[in-house]
Structures are given as C-alpha cells and as structure tokens.
Design an enzyme around this catalytic site. Sequence first.
Site, PDB file in Angstrom:
ATOM      1  N   CYS A 271       0.810  -1.228   0.000  1.00 23.71           N
ATOM      2  CA  CYS A 271       0.000   0.000   0.000  1.00 23.71           C
ATOM      3  C   CYS A 271       0.840   1.274   0.000  1.00 23.71           C
ATOM      4  O   CYS A 271       0.863   1.998  -0.992  1.00 23.71           O
ATOM      5  CB  CYS A 271      -0.911   0.011   1.216  1.00 23.71           C
ATOM      6  SG  CYS A 271      -2.165  -1.261   1.132  1.00 23.71           S
ATOM      7  N   ILE A 272       1.508   1.540   1.121  1.00 29.39           N
ATOM      8  CA  ILE A 272       2.098   2.868   1.327  1.00 29.39           C
ATOM      9  C   ILE A 272       3.151   3.223   0.267  1.00 29.39           C
ATOM     10  O   ILE A 272       3.194   4.372  -0.180  1.00 29.39           O
ATOM     11  CB  ILE A 272       2.691   3.004   2.757  1.00 29.39           C
ATOM     12  CG1 ILE A 272       1.736   2.419   3.808  1.00 29.39           C
ATOM     13  CG2 ILE A 272       3.026   4.441   3.094  1.00 29.39           C
ATOM     14  CD1 ILE A 272       0.436   3.128   3.971  1.00 29.39           C
TER      15      ILE A 272
END
Length: 437
Positions: A271-272
């Site tokens: 994700c990040i």
Amino acid sequence: MKPLIERIRSRAAVVGVIGQGYVGLPLALVFEEAGFSVRGLDVDPRKIEALGRGESYIEHIGSERVTRAVERGRFTATTDFDVLRECDAILICVPTPLGAHREPDLSFIHKTARAIAGRLRRGQLVVLESTTYPGTTDEEVRPILEASGLGCPDDFLLAFSPEREDPGNARFSTRTIPKVVGGVNATSTEAAVALYSSAIDTVVPVSSARVAESCKLLENVYRSINIALVNELKMTFDRMGIDVWEVIEAARTKPFGYTPFYPGPGLGGHCIPLDPFYLSWKAAEHGIWTRFIELAGEINTSMPRWVVHKVMHALNDDGKSLKGSRVLVLGLSYKENIDDDRESPSYEIIELLQQLGAQVDYCDPYFPVARPGRRHDIGLRSVACTAEAFAGYDAIVVSAAHQQFKDASLYRQAGLVVDTRNIVRASPGGPARVVKA
Ligand SMILES: NC(=O)c1ccc[n+]([C@@H]2O[C@H](COP(=O)([O-])OP(=O)(O)OC[C@H]3O[C@@H](n4cnc5c(N)ncnc54)[C@H](O)[C@@H]3O)[C@@H](O)[C@H]2O)c1
C-alpha cells in the site's frame, strides 16, 4: 434492487470474492462467518487447492477459520469464473501494482471486469475493493461492465469500498474496522451499504465512489508523508547527535495534536510505497503537481541507501571496509511479525550491500527461503535465529522488528549491530556496539 436487499437480509445472497490474497481471503471469511454462502475466486490454482483443503497460506489468518468455513459448507474456493453467475454480490480484491515508470497498472482490474462482464446478469452488485485513483470505478470498471449491454443502476449496481487491513494487528479485524462505501449512484451506495452492514460492525456511506477511492488515498498519503517526515528528522537529528527515537517518545506524551510515526529502513507492503503514486499520476491529468507525495517518495525511497551508508561508516569505525565484510540482515518482511515481504526495503539493502562487495546473509523465521519477487531474486536461505548463527558477522543490520529479534541473548557474541527499528541495546549480555540507522 429490492430483491437483492431482501436476499442480503435473509442471507440468501451469494457473495463472490475475486482475488484470495491478503485482502480477499479475510473478506470472504467475514461474509461466511456472517452466514452468507461465499465463493472465493483466484487465478492461482495453488491457493484455491489450499483453501479447498481448509488451509490458510497467510500466517495471521489461521487455518482454523478456513477449515471451519469449508466444513460449514458455505465457503468454496475455485478458479472457475462461471460461478460468478450464481453470485448476487461480487467483490474485486485483485492487485493494483505500479508499472516500471511508477504508473498505475490497472491490468488486473481490467481483466477482472471483463471476466465479470461476460457473466453479468440483472440484479447483481459489483464492488471494487482494490486501492486505486479516484474515478477508476466510474471511468474504467463501469464501461467494461456496461459493454455487456446491461446498465447501472437499472440492471446492476456498482460501488467502491476500500480495504483497511492492518496485517498482524490484533486489536482490529476485518469485521471491526469501519468500512467506507460509495456507489457510482445512490442506488448502488444503498445496496453496498446493505451488504457490508450485514457482515461488518460499522459502515460509513459516502456520496460517491470517487470519495471512497480518495478516502483510501488520503489515509495512505498521510502515512507516507508522516513517515517521510520522521525519516528526514532521523537523518537531521543523527547529524546533531540526537536520538530521534527518544525525541518521538517525549513528543508522544503530548495528549493532543500529535500522532507518533516511526522512522525505518524504507517503506514496504502493498500500500504505502505504491498507492500515493496512483493519486499523483491522476493529478497530472488535472494539471496538478503533487509535491508532498513526490517529496515523501523521494525521502522514503532513499532510506535503504542511508542505512547502507550507516553500515559502511560503522564498519569504518571498526577499521573495516564494507567490501569483504560479512553482514547479516535481520528480517525480509516489510514490517514486524508478518510473513509479507512485498516491496520490502530489506531486499534493496541486501542488494546494495552485495554491490559494494559485502558477503550478505539474512535471517527471517517467516522466510526460510527467500522467494523470487517482481523486482528482486536474492537466492538466499535464512540462517538460524540463534546466537551461534549470529556470531562471526562484522555487522548485523536490523531491518524488521520481529519479536524473535528482540531477545538480547541472540547478540551476546555479536560485535556491531546497525538497528533501524530501535529494538537492540548494547549490553554485557548483548552486542558490543549498537548504531541506530
Ligand atoms: N495487503 C493489504 O494490507 C492491503 C490493504 C488495503 C488495500 N489493499 C489493496 O487490495 C488489493 C489487493 O491486495 P492484496 O494485498 O490482497 O494482494 P494479494 O497479492 O495478496 O492478493 C491478490 C490476489 O489476486 C489474485 N489475482 C490476480 N489476478 C487475478 C485475476 N485476474 N482474477 C482473480 N484473482 C486474481 C492473486 O493470485 C492474489 O491471490 C490491492 O489493490 C491493494 O492495494 C491491500
């Protein structure tokens, strides 16, 4: 739409979850546990076979949950997409990686939408869960589904609902994490809210799929930027001889207006490191240059190099060069206590150390053998997690803070530890010297 809502309320609705990975599998189990019949679909036959045997391939999702779901007869896993015809709701949880030039790769979403379109029937609800830029559900998924000849909302319903998994977090689960839901029209929102409310404790409706898509990106951009900020402060304070970890511990005693974030060896996970660039790519279409996102990306992606520099300098203090030194890297996972190594900075650290001539090993109880990934193939096996195995290295680099690595006695024969996670202390029973990085 009424028949769909009634089928949801009576649990007669069949839920199909496409993509049985870190997001799709727990989601499928939550719907099964709420009393629905669930079809878990994936293109990977090994995953489907494991699920059919009642086994989980994800460490923090116990096999008991999968076994119970299979034994109750409500959960079946398959590679046969024709089961989509039986489904009243279809949830899409396929990967959304970045391409070689950091551009969004929507090929998995496109392929899945085409697979659904070929089987779409009246009365179905389709929800995209994969993280993506605002407008994807409306501009990418909807036209593919409508090419079937059916329209939204008259024939089928379409919404976006972002996943908020935090693998390994014992305090929150898929059922208890509030779920944001936004349809491409009001009827779709209503149907999607009805579906999720029947399995998830708190559902948060928003006015559109675009708001729901943007909400997920805000959450991830917020983390990326704050992590970049502490990483920058780490380097700044390090130059001043101040320990950033002690500064953060002091700052977090402020009871309002401050949320602690922690520095590390670089970003990891699905994700990040990726999602913020979905937004910056889309923003360019609107003539906007997302400077915070780019700056955070620049700082966070420079972390593995910074860590390697710290190793080099620390060895130098011991009168050694990195070239020819034996270095042990602890942890292939991108974060502590999970078996997820996607985008893990450990791989880049290992490769940089190797490029500079170090002899590198790694230790990770979650990865006895390093798997080849999309970008890295280090071809190594884990050394044992014992003091004897840790002895004899010129430097040990802590990259992931697995619980196993917190045992001070592991380092009793170690000289130098370069610690990116603040978990090792120099002590008579531990390592001789610890350098924070
Ligand atoms: N992992 C997380 O913590 C997390 C959290 C929030 C959001 N997300 C988002 O959720 C989405 C899925 O992520 P994930 O972590 O579950 O990925 P994953 O790689 O664990 O799982 C994706 C699954 O989809 C399968 N798949 C690929 N192509 C397919 C296709 N055409 N049809 C059916 N299945 C297919 C893969 O075999 C895999 O099992 C991504 O958009 C990700 O950004 C992930």
